[in-house]
Design a protein around this motif. Structure first.
Motif, PDB file in Angstrom:
ATOM      1  N   UNK B 273      58.529  38.381  51.315  1.00 39.52           N
ATOM      2  CA  UNK B 273      58.608  36.918  51.224  1.00 39.52           C
ATOM      3  C   UNK B 273      57.211  36.314  51.237  1.00 39.52           C
ATOM      4  N   UNK B 274      56.362  36.794  52.130  1.00 37.73           N
ATOM      5  CA  UNK B 274      54.998  36.276  52.200  1.00 37.73           C
ATOM      6  C   UNK B 274      54.277  36.584  50.892  1.00 37.73           C
ATOM      7  N   UNK B 275      54.684  37.685  50.240  1.00 39.95           N
ATOM      8  CA  UNK B 275      54.082  38.043  48.954  1.00 39.95           C
ATOM      9  C   UNK B 275      54.602  37.235  47.783  1.00 39.95           C
ATOM     10  N   UNK B 276      55.456  36.237  48.060  1.00 43.17           N
ATOM     11  CA  UNK B 276      55.837  35.309  47.008  1.00 43.17           C
ATOM     12  C   UNK B 276      57.131  35.629  46.289  1.00 43.17           C
ATOM     13  N   UNK B 290      52.438  43.931  48.184  1.00 41.69           N
ATOM     14  CA  UNK B 290      51.303  44.676  48.746  1.00 41.69           C
ATOM     15  C   UNK B 290      50.403  43.724  49.530  1.00 41.69           C
ATOM     16  N   UNK B 291      50.127  42.545  48.923  1.00 38.43           N
ATOM     17  CA  UNK B 291      49.300  41.546  49.611  1.00 38.43           C
ATOM     18  C   UNK B 291      49.982  41.081  50.896  1.00 38.43           C
ATOM     19  N   UNK B 292      51.314  40.928  50.839  1.00 39.21           N
ATOM     20  CA  UNK B 292      52.058  40.513  52.029  1.00 39.21           C
ATOM     21  C   UNK B 292      51.869  41.500  53.169  1.00 39.21           C
ATOM     22  N   UNK B 323      57.950  31.266  57.830  1.00 42.23           N
ATOM     23  CA  UNK B 323      58.409  29.886  57.684  1.00 42.23           C
ATOM     24  C   UNK B 323      57.547  29.126  56.678  1.00 42.23           C
ATOM     25  N   UNK B 324      56.223  29.253  56.868  1.00 47.27           N
ATOM     26  CA  UNK B 324      55.290  28.544  55.993  1.00 47.27           C
ATOM     27  C   UNK B 324      55.546  28.897  54.531  1.00 47.27           C
ATOM     28  N   UNK B 325      55.710  30.208  54.285  1.00 44.17           N
ATOM     29  CA  UNK B 325      55.839  30.638  52.902  1.00 44.17           C
ATOM     30  C   UNK B 325      57.183  30.246  52.296  1.00 44.17           C
ATOM     31  N   UNK B 326      58.226  30.254  53.114  1.00 37.63           N
ATOM     32  CA  UNK B 326      59.518  29.836  52.574  1.00 37.63           C
ATOM     33  C   UNK B 326      59.469  28.356  52.197  1.00 37.63           C
TER      34      UNK B 326
END
Lengths: 368, 337
Positions: B273-276, B290-292, B323-326
């Motif tokens: 999720x953080x990885x978009x 991978x970045x996440x 939360x931020x990324x969602x």
């Protein structure tokens, strides 16, 4: 057909299989250990394996009740396990920090603070789901991930032990029956009355079927969704009180671990569809009892309790397959040919799209 | 779900940056993840001596190689709009089977094959149930999680240490990149999997179909795409990835235990999720995942460099980032036409 109506209604309620399951499990236990069903009365308290099942299952029952209403609105609450941990952590640290850690006052202040905080956490989940419109599984994942960290922060990473007779009553006390059972039953009756004797249950179901349509029809869909998350969090909070009171300690890491899974399982076993729009409180209660009986059975058969997970997995899959529309259609197709002329409405082809239908096909067949 | 995700166009990240005039909304979360990674790393570099050393970066990969592999498998599943909660338990089961197999004197290559076969079979079974019985992925993989964890304890309730010389030599071998930076074989395997997965998801028919299924399953079906094969296939991929991650984890811990990797499915989902990657399906990049993972790794490194911060802050930080990324995803997806 008219004479068999109550039986048909019972069948269509979806409670038949859960009941059969519980009877089979109890019978298996009674065969292995004849003393299993025995109840004895001692010092004005009731003891026995059946009572133990109820007592140990009380936290799951409570959480499953909250979860049931959330699932009825087509939501899910994964954060209840974390809320259980937070509730125990807050109560225990508040009692330990009080001027008189053994007094009833300290216990009530601690429990009150914990439940208030749980309500806030429920508001938070509700805000994400109903306010921001996030998918429930994701919105509650946030608190599920962060919650145990918060609980660890409150207990400072320690297991806090308390000695408070008043607090101990909640989880380990007796009033003929264990107090935890009485609390769970009281909440169940209250929820059943409020949702089934008023229109609230219907409103919750309609929100589950289509929140947007319910809102356009004049329902406060947002408020209803918000409320069920707060209710689920408070239920989890009370369950957290029971769990930590039973062992007189708060364990932020392990209290309520995987209990959200048990609760969801209980709801699903009880015949509530995860697609929302329809729920059964009695089914949920039975589901929670089945899980607890299964766990107890595994214990009493002398199998390592950790292997319970395999049995739970088998049960989940079996129940899900029985509820799956395709399997149902196949099974019902056979019965229909035997008993009644084909009903065009009940044909599985009448369904549209790939969404799981919320109405059971059974009802259409059962009613003449 | 009212939000309709647009099926991703076959346009790589680099292509859009070089050729496109405006950056499409679905790439913004990946860029944001990258910026976040650089920022967090910058904070570390500013506050602590030695944070910028090459070995710290190499350790990010070494300590998270299994999570990278898990996140890659999870990306496939989430792109089709599903979810796999069983991955942490399959990791534990893989360590357990590997340790028990090696303990019983089986040769290492056979053990590896056995573990991979087990992982792909579990994935296949779950995929078949999800697709053909139309049961929610969430509940099926939950059952898979219970089953895998339970099977761990059927194999053994104690931790089993791995004494096999082949495994030990692979685990302890270090591959020098420069004078004072070295990595392990796990990193090489993990990065190879990232490369292969990136190619499969972004450059093959299978990958395109996966995006189409995640965008709108009915449309994909009406277009005549092999929906069944892809929907079951992503769970097989996730199963193989979990089994591989389990082998890497066994190399990392040199033991098998039924309580290894508890809650790792959450870390994997969080990384994706953080990885978009959009949880409703249809949008996502392997590189983003991978970045996440690297972002989570940097947070952990920061916390361990700080020393005074307690480790449970990691959980809170991951939750907050999630939360931020969602929220960010929602904002950017809404702006898209």
């Amino acid at each position: 057909m008219t004479s068999t109506r109550p039986l048909d209604r019972f069948r269509s309620s979806g409670l038949l299989w859960p009941l059969v399951a519980i009877v089979v499990l109890l019978a298996a236990n009674a065969v292995v250990r004849p003393s299993f069903l025995a109840l004895r009365f001692q010092d004005g308290h009731l003891y026995g394996s059946l009572i133990d099942i109820l007592k140990n299952g009380a936290p799951t029952m409570l959480i499953a009740l909250g979860m049931c209403l959330v699932i009825a609105t087509r939501g899910i609450d994964l954060s209840v396990g974390a809320v259980v941990a937070i509730s125990g952590a807050v109560t225990c640290s508040s009692i330990v920090g009080a001027a008189e850690p053994g007094s009833a006052g300290a216990a009530f202040v601690g429990m009150g603070t914990a439940l208030a905080l749980c309500a806030v956490l429920g508001l938070w989940n509700g805000f994400l789901v109903a306010g921001l419109g996030m998918q429930p599984i994701i919105a509650t994942l946030v608190l599920m991930t962060a919650g145990r960290g918060i609980a660890m922060l409150i207990t400072d990473g320690q297991i806090i032990t308390v000695r408070n007779p008043t607090f101990r009553t909640v989880g380990a006390g007796f009033l003929v029956l264990p107090v935890s059972i009485l609390i769970a039953v009281a909440v169940f009756v209250l929820v059943a009355l409020v949702t089934r004797r008023t229109a609230l249950g219907l409103l919750i179901e309609s929100v589950g079927i289509n929140p947007e349509a319910s809102r356009l029809a004049g329902l406060r869909a947002r408020t209803i969704r918000w409320t069920v998350y707060v209710f689920a969090a408070i239920c989890a909070g009370v369950a957290g009180l029971m769990i930590s009171s039973n062992v007189s300690a708060a364990d932020a890491n392990n209290a309520g671990l995987w209990i959200e899974m048990d609760a969801i399982l209980a709801v699903v076993i009880g015949g509530t569809s995860l697609a929302g729009g329809r729920y059964s409180l009695t089914g949920t209660l039975l589901g929670a009892l089945i899980i607890q009986t299964l766990t107890t059975t595994v214990y009493s058969m002398g199998i390592d309790p950790k292997i319970t997970l395999v049995f739970k997995a088998v049960v989940v899959i079996a129940v899900c397959l029985l509820q799956a529309p395709k399997v149902r259609a196949a099974l019902l197709g056979r019965t229909r040919r035997r008993h009644a002329p084909p009903d065009p409405e009940a044909e599985p082809t009448a369904r549209q799209g790939t969404q799981t239908p919320t109405e059971p096909l059974v009802e259409k067949v059962a009613q003449p | 779900m009212t939000t309709t995700a647009t099926p991703a166009k076959e346009k790589g990240l680099l292509g859009t940056l070089a050729g496109g005039r405006s950056i499409p909304g679905r790439v913004v979360p990946v860029l944001a993840t990258f910026v976040l990674f650089v920022l967090l790393f910058g904070v570390g570099a500013g506050r602590y001596d030695g944070f910028t050393s090459g070995q710290v970066v190499a350790n990010l990969f070494i300590d998270n190689s299994f999570l990278i592999v898990l996140a890659v498998g999870m990306t496939f599943v989430i792109v089709t709009g599903g979810i796999d909660l069983s991955v942490g338990a399959v990791v534990a089961l893989s360590t357990m089977v590997a340790a028990a197999g090696l303990g019983a004197g089986l040769p290492a290559p056979l053990v590896v094959l056995l573990v991979l076969a087990m992982g792909s079979t579990l994935g296949l079974l779950m995929g078949l149930v999800i697709h053909y019985f139309e049961i929610q992925p969430f509940i099926v993989t939950l059952a898979g999680m219970f089953l895998a964890r339970g099977l761990c304890f059927v194999v053994g309730v104690q931790s089993i240490s791995i004494k096999d010389p082949t495994f030990r030599s692979i685990a302890t071998a270090s591959l020098p990149l420069s004078a004072n930076v070295s990595i392990t074989w796990s990193v090489v395997i993990a990065l190879a999997i990232v490369a292969v997965a990136g190619w499969v998801l972004h450059r093959t028919r299978f990958g395109r179909t996966a995006y189409a299924v995640g965008g709108n399953e009915n449309s994909a079906m009406l277009m005549g795409l092999p929906v069944a094969r892809v929907k079951v296939g992503v769970y097989v991929i996730s199963g193989i990835c979990s089994a591989t991650a389990g082998l890497l984890f066994a190399l990392y811990m040199l033991s098998g235990y039924g309580l290894h990797a508890v809650g790792m499915e959450l870390d994997a989902i969080a990384s994706v999720v953080i990885g978009g990657t959009l949880l409703s399906g249809g949008v996502g990049y392997v590189l983003g995942s991978l970045l996440g993972v690297l972002v989570l790794g940097v947070i952990q490194t920061l916390i361990s460099f700080q020393g005074t911060l307690s480790s449970w802050w990691t959980k809170i930080a991951i939750g907050t980032l999630l939360l931020l990324f969602i929220v960010m995803q929602r904002v950017f997806m809404r702006r898209q036409p």
